[in-house]
Design a protein around this motif. Structure first.
Motif, short mmCIF file in Angstrom:
data_model
loop_
_atom_site.label_atom_id
_atom_site.label_comp_id
_atom_site.label_asym_id
_atom_site.label_seq_id
_atom_site.Cartn_x
_atom_site.Cartn_y
_atom_site.Cartn_z
N ALA A 114 0.74 -1.15 -0.01
CA ALA A 114 0.23 0.00 0.22
C ALA A 114 0.93 1.37 0.03
CB ALA A 114 -0.84 0.24 1.34
N ALA A 115 2.01 1.23 0.87
CA ALA A 115 2.83 2.32 0.70
C ALA A 115 3.34 2.65 -0.63
CB ALA A 115 4.04 2.15 1.67
N THR A 116 3.74 1.63 -1.37
CA THR A 116 3.96 2.28 -2.74
C THR A 116 2.94 2.68 -3.47
OG1 THR A 116 5.58 -0.01 -2.70
CG2 THR A 116 4.81 1.15 -4.89
N ILE A 117 1.87 2.36 -3.59
CA ILE A 117 0.67 2.90 -4.21
C ILE A 117 0.31 4.30 -3.76
CG2 ILE A 117 -1.86 2.85 -4.66
CD1 ILE A 117 0.07 0.56 -5.95
N LEU A 118 0.16 4.57 -2.26
CA LEU A 118 0.26 5.71 -1.74
C LEU A 118 1.23 6.76 -2.06
CD1 LEU A 118 -1.23 4.62 1.68
CD2 LEU A 118 -2.41 5.73 -0.21
N ASP A 119 2.52 6.37 -2.23
CA ASP A 119 3.73 7.17 -2.84
C ASP A 119 3.47 7.75 -4.17
OD1 ASP A 119 5.06 7.07 -0.11
OD2 ASP A 119 6.32 5.58 -1.01
N GLN A 120 2.81 6.79 -4.82
CA GLN A 120 2.60 7.22 -6.33
C GLN A 120 1.77 8.67 -6.44
OE1 GLN A 120 1.11 3.76 -8.17
NE2 GLN A 120 3.34 3.08 -8.52
N TYR A 121 0.78 8.56 -5.49
CA TYR A 121 -0.27 9.54 -5.53
C TYR A 121 0.32 10.85 -4.61
CZ TYR A 121 -3.51 6.98 -8.25
OH TYR A 121 -3.85 6.15 -9.29
N PHE A 122 0.67 10.63 -3.39
CA PHE A 122 0.82 11.49 -2.26
C PHE A 122 2.08 11.97 -1.82
CE2 PHE A 122 -3.38 9.43 -1.88
CZ PHE A 122 -4.17 10.50 -2.33
N GLU A 123 2.31 13.09 -1.37
CA GLU A 123 3.61 13.54 -0.83
C GLU A 123 3.52 13.50 0.85
OE1 GLU A 123 4.54 16.92 -2.99
OE2 GLU A 123 3.12 18.33 -1.88
N SER A 124 2.37 13.84 1.37
CA SER A 124 2.32 14.23 2.73
C SER A 124 2.19 13.05 3.41
CB SER A 124 1.20 15.02 2.98
OG SER A 124 0.57 15.04 4.23
N ASP A 125 3.30 12.79 4.52
CA ASP A 125 3.16 11.58 5.32
C ASP A 125 1.87 11.69 6.16
OD1 ASP A 125 5.43 10.61 4.28
OD2 ASP A 125 6.77 11.47 5.96
N ILE A 126 1.29 12.62 6.48
CA ILE A 126 0.06 12.48 7.28
C ILE A 126 -1.10 12.02 6.51
CG2 ILE A 126 -1.51 14.31 8.37
CD1 ILE A 126 0.73 15.95 9.35
N LEU A 127 -1.21 12.41 5.36
CA LEU A 127 -2.25 11.82 4.56
C LEU A 127 -1.99 10.34 4.18
CD1 LEU A 127 -5.04 12.15 3.06
CD2 LEU A 127 -3.60 13.07 0.81
N LYS A 128 -0.60 10.13 3.80
CA LYS A 128 -0.34 8.55 3.59
C LYS A 128 -0.46 7.77 4.70
CE LYS A 128 3.70 9.51 1.83
NZ LYS A 128 5.01 9.71 0.81
N GLY A 129 -0.29 8.36 5.93
CA GLY A 129 -0.22 7.50 7.15
C GLY A 129 -1.96 7.23 7.48
N THR A 130 -2.71 8.34 7.16
CA THR A 130 -4.14 8.14 7.44
C THR A 130 -4.68 7.17 6.72
OG1 THR A 130 -4.26 10.47 8.21
CG2 THR A 130 -6.28 9.32 7.46
N LEU A 131 -4.48 7.10 5.24
CA LEU A 131 -4.93 6.47 4.07
C LEU A 131 -4.50 4.89 4.43
CD1 LEU A 131 -4.96 8.50 1.03
CD2 LEU A 131 -6.90 8.00 2.61
N ALA A 132 -3.15 4.68 4.67
CA ALA A 132 -2.47 3.57 5.06
C ALA A 132 -3.15 2.85 6.07
CB ALA A 132 -0.90 3.56 5.45
N SER A 133 -3.89 3.36 7.39
CA SER A 133 -4.61 2.57 8.15
C SER A 133 -5.62 1.68 7.44
CB SER A 133 -5.20 3.76 9.14
OG SER A 133 -6.15 4.35 8.35
N ASP A 134 -6.24 1.83 6.35
CA ASP A 134 -7.25 0.99 5.68
C ASP A 134 -6.48 -0.38 5.30
OD1 ASP A 134 -9.61 2.19 6.33
OD2 ASP A 134 -9.66 3.39 4.41
N ALA A 135 -5.32 0.05 4.91
CA ALA A 135 -4.45 -1.22 4.49
C ALA A 135 -3.73 -2.43 5.57
CB ALA A 135 -3.23 -0.56 3.59
N VAL A 136 -3.88 -1.87 6.72
CA VAL A 136 -3.25 -2.45 7.77
C VAL A 136 -4.34 -3.16 8.90
CG1 VAL A 136 -0.93 -1.69 7.37
CG2 VAL A 136 -2.57 -0.53 8.98
N ILE A 137 -5.50 -2.59 8.92
CA ILE A 137 -6.26 -2.66 10.07
C ILE A 137 -6.93 -4.22 9.72
CG2 ILE A 137 -8.56 -1.64 8.91
CD1 ILE A 137 -9.32 -0.71 11.70
N GLY A 138 -6.74 -4.94 10.97
CA GLY A 138 -7.21 -6.21 10.88
C GLY A 138 -6.53 -7.26 9.94
N ALA A 139 -5.29 -6.79 9.38
CA ALA A 139 -4.35 -7.89 8.33
C ALA A 139 -3.28 -8.06 9.23
CB ALA A 139 -4.37 -6.78 7.30
#
Length: 177
Positions: free
Chosen positions: A70-95
């Motif tokens: 997920a980090a690779t995908i988020l890095d392709q779209y975004f630069e802000s660690d705050i936004l990437k961290g927020t969105l990355a939570s959907d990639a890790v919750i329960g996984a």
């Protein structure tokens, strides 16, 4: 977008295309998630190629979006660690994995598919996920089922004529019919 632009104007501009890309993938794979698996490869291929016509993505891009961290995908779209961290939570919750784990982008997409009352909405089960199993066991017992915990099934017992399943034989010799 206003809140995102407080951290990065570029991220605010890219959020729309990011959501569109996820929705494109969700619209392609959602019908397969909720349908009976097909062993007919011709039908499966036909329905895939029909859906493929409406896609903007190439097959390699689709594969990448479903299998990359997920980090690779988020890095392709975004630069802000705050936004990437927020969105990355959907990639890790329960996984039980991190955003740099292979295939974590699928978990991110899977959470976009969630539907409780509306698309993209998830909920928590009161009492935790174990309460679902407990309730299913209660309903099964109420209807006459026998549940053998920590048991190994040695054989499935079938009716020789109808081939219907009648019960099981456990490795300790117990038969549950």
């Amino acid at each position: 977008m206003k809140e995102i632009s407080k951290f990065s104007k570029k991220d605010a501009e890219m959020f729309g295309p990011y959501e569109e890309k996820l929705e494109e993938i969700v619209s392609l794979i959602s019908p397969y998630i909720d349908s009976e698996p097909s062993l007919n490869l011709r039908n499966l291929a036909g329905s895939f190629f029909s859906a493929r016509k409406s896609m903007k993505s190439s097959l390699p891009e689709l594969y990448h979006l479903l299998s990359a961290p997920a980090a690779t995908i988020l890095d392709q779209y975004f630069e802000s660690d705050i936004l990437k961290g927020t969105l990355a939570s959907d990639a890790v919750i329960g996984a039980n994995q991190g955003p740099y784990s292979a295939n974590s982008s699928y978990v991110l997409i899977h959470h976009v598919m969630g539907e409780v009352l509306e698309k993209g909405v998830w909920a928590y089960v009161e009492g935790g996920m174990g309460s679902i199993s407990t309730y299913l066991a209660h309903l099964a017992r109420k209807r006459g089922a026998t549940i053998a915990l920590n048991s190994i099934v040695d054989k499935i017992i079938t009716d020789p004529t109808s081939k219907k399943v009648l019960g099981v034989k456990l490795s300790d010799g117990q038969e549950i019919i």
